[in-house]
Design an enzyme around this catalytic site. Sequence first.
Site, PDB file in Angstrom:
ATOM      1  N   ARG A  67       0.856  -1.198   0.000  1.00  0.00           N
ATOM      2  CA  ARG A  67       0.000   0.000   0.000  1.00  0.00           C
ATOM      3  C   ARG A  67       0.885   1.239   0.000  1.00  0.00           C
ATOM      4  O   ARG A  67       1.655   1.447   0.943  1.00  0.00           O
ATOM      5  CB  ARG A  67      -0.884  -0.011   1.246  1.00  0.00           C
ATOM      6  CG  ARG A  67      -1.836   1.165   1.369  1.00  0.00           C
ATOM      7  CD  ARG A  67      -2.605   1.085   2.689  1.00  0.00           C
ATOM      8  NE  ARG A  67      -3.322  -0.182   2.815  1.00  0.00           N
ATOM      9  CZ  ARG A  67      -3.796  -0.652   3.968  1.00  0.00           C
ATOM     10  NH1 ARG A  67      -3.614   0.023   5.104  1.00  0.00           N
ATOM     11  NH2 ARG A  67      -4.449  -1.804   3.989  1.00  0.00           N
ATOM     12  N   HIS A 111       1.690  -2.079   5.690  1.00  0.00           N
ATOM     13  CA  HIS A 111       1.472  -2.407   4.281  1.00  0.00           C
ATOM     14  C   HIS A 111       2.463  -1.667   3.377  1.00  0.00           C
ATOM     15  O   HIS A 111       2.828  -2.159   2.310  1.00  0.00           O
ATOM     16  CB  HIS A 111       0.055  -2.027   3.853  1.00  0.00           C
ATOM     17  CG  HIS A 111      -1.001  -3.014   4.250  1.00  0.00           C
ATOM     18  ND1 HIS A 111      -1.303  -4.120   3.488  1.00  0.00           N
ATOM     19  CD2 HIS A 111      -1.839  -3.042   5.319  1.00  0.00           C
ATOM     20  CE1 HIS A 111      -2.298  -4.793   4.064  1.00  0.00           C
ATOM     21  NE2 HIS A 111      -2.631  -4.166   5.176  1.00  0.00           N
ATOM     22  N   ASP A 118      -3.788  -8.345   3.287  1.00  0.00           N
ATOM     23  CA  ASP A 118      -5.159  -8.526   3.791  1.00  0.00           C
ATOM     24  C   ASP A 118      -5.822  -9.563   2.903  1.00  0.00           C
ATOM     25  O   ASP A 118      -5.830  -9.419   1.672  1.00  0.00           O
ATOM     26  CB  ASP A 118      -5.951  -7.221   3.729  1.00  0.00           C
ATOM     27  CG  ASP A 118      -5.401  -6.142   4.652  1.00  0.00           C
ATOM     28  OD1 ASP A 118      -4.816  -6.497   5.688  1.00  0.00           O
ATOM     29  OD2 ASP A 118      -5.565  -4.954   4.333  1.00  0.00           O
ATOM     30  N   GLU A 178      -7.686  -7.456  13.555  1.00  0.00           N
ATOM     31  CA  GLU A 178      -8.214  -7.665  12.204  1.00  0.00           C
ATOM     32  C   GLU A 178      -7.892  -9.089  11.755  1.00  0.00           C
ATOM     33  O   GLU A 178      -6.728  -9.410  11.475  1.00  0.00           O
ATOM     34  CB  GLU A 178      -7.584  -6.665  11.222  1.00  0.00           C
ATOM     35  CG  GLU A 178      -7.901  -5.211  11.557  1.00  0.00           C
ATOM     36  CD  GLU A 178      -7.208  -4.209  10.660  1.00  0.00           C
ATOM     37  OE1 GLU A 178      -7.572  -3.023  10.726  1.00  0.00           O
ATOM     38  OE2 GLU A 178      -6.279  -4.603   9.908  1.00  0.00           O
ATOM     39  N   HIS A 181      -5.614  -9.598   8.490  1.00  0.00           N
ATOM     40  CA  HIS A 181      -4.373  -8.836   8.344  1.00  0.00           C
ATOM     41  C   HIS A 181      -3.173  -9.658   8.820  1.00  0.00           C
ATOM     42  O   HIS A 181      -3.114 -10.052   9.981  1.00  0.00           O
ATOM     43  CB  HIS A 181      -4.519  -7.555   9.187  1.00  0.00           C
ATOM     44  CG  HIS A 181      -3.328  -6.647   9.161  1.00  0.00           C
ATOM     45  ND1 HIS A 181      -3.382  -5.373   8.645  1.00  0.00           N
ATOM     46  CD2 HIS A 181      -2.060  -6.796   9.625  1.00  0.00           C
ATOM     47  CE1 HIS A 181      -2.199  -4.781   8.796  1.00  0.00           C
ATOM     48  NE2 HIS A 181      -1.380  -5.637   9.380  1.00  0.00           N
TER      49      HIS A 181
END
Length: 199
Positions: A67, A111, A118, A178, A181
């Site tokens: 990301r 990320h 994810d 999460e 993740h």
Amino acid sequence: MTNIRTLVPDIDEDIHYASADNFTGAVVDGYQAPACYLRTAAAQALARVESTLRAQGYRLRLWDCYRPARAVAAFVRWAGDLSDTRTKAAHYPNLDKGKLLGEYIAPVSGHSRGATVDLTLLHCAGTTCQPLDMGTDFDFFDPRAHTDDPGITPAQRANRQRLLEAMTAEGFVNYAPEWWHYSLPPAAVPDLIYDVPVR
């Protein structure tokens, strides 16, 4: 960085931030294509997870990989705009938007180091695969998304545990709030953040 499709050409990808189907309600800055890039060691480990799961009748579905830092900054700007609550019902129905910064949205994301992914699990019968019920959708900002949340059903817990076991077998570490993740710490360069757009 390695595009995961160079290792697993038919891996299932549903890169949410390259479309408007995400908690911001818009394509996120830095996502010019729906692609999954990871540091090579992380991509290789993920390919091994996929191979093991396929032998058991399962597959992975990838929602996000590397990301860009500019995407993380876009998340922070979105979280600061308290007037935009278009996605509240789907992503944070039980929280005020002003409380998302911190546990759910951070100014720096692992990320952006290229070793975090994810993802979820699919169960396959022949060439037909269906997502498993994990108890929440992706990017659901709520305690129910915690990997060990006590409120989920036994079947949902078993599904999360299957994903956890498959990922940890290759060295990935889960982020407990999460269930989707996972990071591979040895594949990341500490304190190195990338901001190259996903193309």
